[in-house]
Design a protein around this motif. Structure first.
Motif: not given
Length: 121
Positions: A30-55
């Motif tokens: 949850a900490a990583y997802l929160s950091a992605l949403e708030h812009g505190h982490r670099g861009r996500p991997s292609f595979s994670l974005v694909e997982q999110m699209c599916s999700y």
């Protein structure tokens, strides 16, 4: 917050999914997802974005848009102006220094101009 983070948060809120549930379902913290949403982490991997699209069950243009937003959402940008004109180098340095002081309307105006310029290529 990054454009990608904002869009993920919008999708999550629209479907009434908590950050903790989504993170668990995607097997990320949850900490990583929160950091992605708030812009505190670099861009996500292609595979994670694909997982999110599916999700979120998004396809075609909406999935392509999420991938595009992910590619444009690295919060710590490095710009190499070697080989470009002195004007380009000065512009890049001034933008890096002053971007925090620009108003949202001015940023939108500049972004619109750059998008139009990029579309002409």
């Amino acid at each position: 917050m990054t454009p990608f983070g904002l869009r993920v948060r919008e999708l999550r809120h629209h479907q009434r999914i908590t950050l903790k549930k989504m993170a668990g379902d995607l097997q990320i913290s949850a900490a990583y997802l929160s950091a992605l949403e708030h812009g505190h982490r670099g861009r996500p991997s292609f595979s994670l974005v694909e997982q999110m699209c599916s999700y979120f069950n998004i396809i075609w243009e909406e999935a392509e848009e999420l991938q595009r937003l992910a590619a444009l959402s690295h919060p710590k940008v490095t710009l190499d102006t070697s080989g470009l004109s002195p004007t380009a180098t000065e512009y890049a340095n001034l933008l890096a220094r002053e971007v925090r002081t620009l108003s949202e309307p001015r940023l939108k105006e500049m972004l619109s101009y750059l998008k139009k310029s990029a579309a002409l290529k």
